[in-house]
Design a protein around this motif. Sequence first.
Motif, PDB file in Angstrom:
ATOM      1  N   VAL A   1       0.834  -1.036   0.056  1.00  0.00           N
ATOM      2  CA  VAL A   1       0.097   0.071   0.041  1.00  0.00           C
ATOM      3  C   VAL A   1       0.852   1.247   0.026  1.00  0.00           C
ATOM      4  N   ALA A   2       1.971   1.139   0.659  1.00  0.00           N
ATOM      5  CA  ALA A   2       2.744   2.187   0.678  1.00  0.00           C
ATOM      6  C   ALA A   2       3.560   2.600  -0.510  1.00  0.00           C
ATOM      7  N   ARG A   3       3.854   1.360  -1.184  1.00  0.00           N
ATOM      8  CA  ARG A   3       4.412   1.725  -2.505  1.00  0.00           C
ATOM      9  C   ARG A   3       3.803   1.948  -3.680  1.00  0.00           C
ATOM     10  N   ILE A   4       2.270   1.580  -3.835  1.00  0.00           N
ATOM     11  CA  ILE A   4       1.494   1.936  -4.854  1.00  0.00           C
ATOM     12  C   ILE A   4       0.921   3.245  -4.212  1.00  0.00           C
ATOM     13  N   GLY A   5       0.195   3.325  -3.251  1.00  0.00           N
ATOM     14  CA  GLY A   5      -0.669   4.258  -2.923  1.00  0.00           C
ATOM     15  C   GLY A   5       0.287   5.873  -2.613  1.00  0.00           C
ATOM     16  N   ARG A   6      -0.247   6.893  -3.284  1.00  0.00           N
ATOM     17  CA  ARG A   6       0.028   8.209  -3.175  1.00  0.00           C
ATOM     18  C   ARG A   6      -1.104   8.974  -2.910  1.00  0.00           C
ATOM     19  N   ASP A   7      -0.819  10.192  -3.023  1.00  0.00           N
ATOM     20  CA  ASP A   7      -1.995  11.381  -2.721  1.00  0.00           C
ATOM     21  C   ASP A   7      -2.970  11.118  -3.967  1.00  0.00           C
ATOM     22  N   ASP A   8      -2.700  10.476  -5.026  1.00  0.00           N
ATOM     23  CA  ASP A   8      -3.784  10.228  -6.094  1.00  0.00           C
ATOM     24  C   ASP A   8      -4.974   9.121  -5.721  1.00  0.00           C
ATOM     25  N   MET A   9      -4.513   8.455  -4.759  1.00  0.00           N
ATOM     26  CA  MET A   9      -5.570   7.354  -4.437  1.00  0.00           C
ATOM     27  C   MET A   9      -5.911   7.382  -2.938  1.00  0.00           C
ATOM     28  N   VAL A  10      -7.214   7.185  -2.756  1.00  0.00           N
ATOM     29  CA  VAL A  10      -7.871   7.045  -1.492  1.00  0.00           C
ATOM     30  C   VAL A  10      -7.899   5.602  -0.881  1.00  0.00           C
ATOM     31  N   ARG A  11      -7.215   5.756   0.401  1.00  0.00           N
ATOM     32  CA  ARG A  11      -7.264   4.367   1.266  1.00  0.00           C
ATOM     33  C   ARG A  11      -8.606   4.114   1.920  1.00  0.00           C
ATOM     34  N   GLY A  12      -9.284   3.331   1.445  1.00  0.00           N
ATOM     35  CA  GLY A  12     -10.700   2.958   1.920  1.00  0.00           C
ATOM     36  C   GLY A  12     -11.075   1.548   2.525  1.00  0.00           C
ATOM     37  N   TYR A  13     -12.159   1.436   3.300  1.00  0.00           N
ATOM     38  CA  TYR A  13     -12.810   0.187   3.794  1.00  0.00           C
ATOM     39  C   TYR A  13     -13.748  -0.309   2.399  1.00  0.00           C
ATOM     40  N   THR A  14     -13.251  -1.728   2.004  1.00  0.00           N
ATOM     41  CA  THR A  14     -13.950  -1.969   0.765  1.00  0.00           C
ATOM     42  C   THR A  14     -14.889  -3.172   1.111  1.00  0.00           C
ATOM     43  N   ILE A  15     -15.882  -3.263   0.488  1.00  0.00           N
ATOM     44  CA  ILE A  15     -16.829  -4.399   0.681  1.00  0.00           C
ATOM     45  C   ILE A  15     -16.457  -5.427  -0.340  1.00  0.00           C
ATOM     46  N   ALA A  16     -16.175  -6.490  -0.123  1.00  0.00           N
ATOM     47  CA  ALA A  16     -15.874  -7.539  -1.404  1.00  0.00           C
ATOM     48  C   ALA A  16     -17.263  -8.468  -1.154  1.00  0.00           C
ATOM     49  N   ALA A  17     -18.432  -8.143  -2.076  1.00  0.00           N
ATOM     50  CA  ALA A  17     -19.763  -8.711  -2.097  1.00  0.00           C
ATOM     51  C   ALA A  17     -19.342 -10.172  -2.727  1.00  0.00           C
ATOM     52  N   VAL A  18     -20.430 -11.043  -2.389  1.00  0.00           N
ATOM     53  CA  VAL A  18     -20.332 -12.264  -2.883  1.00  0.00           C
ATOM     54  C   VAL A  18     -20.917 -12.588  -4.303  1.00  0.00           C
ATOM     55  N   GLY A  19     -21.879 -11.585  -4.701  1.00  0.00           N
ATOM     56  CA  GLY A  19     -22.351 -11.397  -5.925  1.00  0.00           C
ATOM     57  C   GLY A  19     -22.603  -9.917  -6.424  1.00  0.00           C
ATOM     58  N   PHE A  20     -23.025  -9.650  -7.890  1.00  0.00           N
ATOM     59  CA  PHE A  20     -23.023  -8.236  -8.231  1.00  0.00           C
ATOM     60  C   PHE A  20     -24.498  -7.616  -7.924  1.00  0.00           C
ATOM     61  N   TYR A  21     -25.471  -8.445  -7.838  1.00  0.00           N
ATOM     62  CA  TYR A  21     -26.557  -8.014  -7.783  1.00  0.00           C
ATOM     63  C   TYR A  21     -27.319  -7.617  -6.315  1.00  0.00           C
ATOM     64  N   ALA A  22     -27.985  -8.839  -6.057  1.00  0.00           N
ATOM     65  CA  ALA A  22     -28.473  -8.554  -4.546  1.00  0.00           C
ATOM     66  C   ALA A  22     -27.603  -8.489  -3.416  1.00  0.00           C
ATOM     67  N   PRO A  23     -26.305  -9.201  -3.464  1.00  0.00           N
ATOM     68  CA  PRO A  23     -25.369  -8.909  -2.246  1.00  0.00           C
ATOM     69  C   PRO A  23     -24.840  -7.401  -2.360  1.00  0.00           C
ATOM     70  N   GLN A  24     -24.862  -6.816  -3.467  1.00  0.00           N
ATOM     71  CA  GLN A  24     -24.658  -5.281  -3.406  1.00  0.00           C
ATOM     72  C   GLN A  24     -25.735  -4.345  -3.641  1.00  0.00           C
ATOM     73  N   GLY A  25     -26.920  -4.944  -3.018  1.00  0.00           N
ATOM     74  CA  GLY A  25     -28.314  -4.099  -2.947  1.00  0.00           C
ATOM     75  C   GLY A  25     -28.976  -3.746  -4.380  1.00  0.00           C
ATOM     76  N   ARG A  26     -28.574  -4.484  -5.209  1.00  0.00           N
ATOM     77  CA  ARG A  26     -29.281  -4.302  -6.821  1.00  0.00           C
ATOM     78  C   ARG A  26     -30.554  -4.990  -6.596  1.00  0.00           C
ATOM     79  N   MET A  27     -31.568  -4.378  -7.189  1.00  0.00           N
ATOM     80  CA  MET A  27     -33.037  -5.176  -7.191  1.00  0.00           C
ATOM     81  C   MET A  27     -33.386  -5.049  -8.682  1.00  0.00           C
ATOM     82  N   VAL A  28     -33.344  -5.969  -9.401  1.00  0.00           N
ATOM     83  CA  VAL A  28     -33.790  -6.309 -10.933  1.00  0.00           C
ATOM     84  C   VAL A  28     -35.282  -6.624 -10.854  1.00  0.00           C
ATOM     85  N   ARG A  29     -35.565  -7.969 -10.719  1.00  0.00           N
ATOM     86  CA  ARG A  29     -36.713  -8.508 -10.560  1.00  0.00           C
ATOM     87  C   ARG A  29     -37.064  -9.318  -9.282  1.00  0.00           C
ATOM     88  N   LEU A  30     -35.907  -9.742  -8.445  1.00  0.00           N
ATOM     89  CA  LEU A  30     -36.203 -10.376  -7.268  1.00  0.00           C
ATOM     90  C   LEU A  30     -35.912  -9.342  -6.249  1.00  0.00           C
TER      91      LEU A  30
END
Length: 292
Positions: free
Chosen positions: A187-216
């Motif tokens: 992180v120290a090597r790659i990250g500079r002022d041009d990158m935000v250091r964040g807390y990231t959710i790694a979801a198990v799917g693209f739709y419902a696990p990320q709160g997306r609702m299509v038909r279900l």
Amino acid sequence: MSNSRIIPPSELIINEDGSAFHIHLLPDQLRDNIILVGDPGRVDMVASYFDEIDYDVCSREFHAIGGVYKGKKLMCISHGIGPDNIEIVITELDALANIDFNTRKVKPEHRTLNMVRVGTSGSLQYDLKIGDFVIAEKGTGFDGILNFYAARDKVCDLEFEKEFCKHVSWDPTWAAPYTVDADAELVARIGRDDMVRGYTIAAVGFYAPQGRMVRLELKDPELNAKIESFRYNGRPITNFEMESACLQGMAKLLGHKAMTVCCIIAQRRAEDANTDYKPSVKRLVETVLDRF
């Protein structure tokens, strides 16, 4: 695990040509510095910057190109979509590094790999805009993969997990979340002022696990709002993607260094997205290559 254990063919499948089962790479094709991307086609884009190309191997969604960039030997490999694919890739890369494919025993000397995943992501906070670069300083996995490994508690932020589950009223029928820090040196090597250091959710799917609702309908329509309002040591969850936690967790368990940096291509709270994100991703790739 004992170094004298012989790993049976049912546990580690080796192809007839001596390559790892899924990714089809040979031990001598492995590089210590590895860029990971989701899209197999993006490997060609990354490799277009290489000064030399040593090999180009494709198998299923796993595409790998090894070469040299400004005097540095490295490789790029795709992992497809989702944490289950990441588990396969990291396990087989580690096997190439630390298992003798002839004896099927763990090598006496450990080889450490440096892995940077370059991906795309959706922001969960208004101040993160499309085109911003975000490092997953912490990755929280919704997939449960790391929970199948005995030493998961040794590499996870257990207090973060506890506070997060309490805040969002985590449903016990879902896999228990796990949270793993990115490697601080990377992180120290790659990250500079041009990158935000964040807390990231790694979801198990693209739709419902990320709160997306299509038909279900969603089991918990308020989950995203609860995630957005969560704070840990005063800091919010910044973004959604799908692979950072499993990558960082598997790497720590196996003694490697890993991190994820993503380009924001969607603002979930503003309900906006950019499908013409390739120029921004190319700029991120150039940045990572120069700093890796």
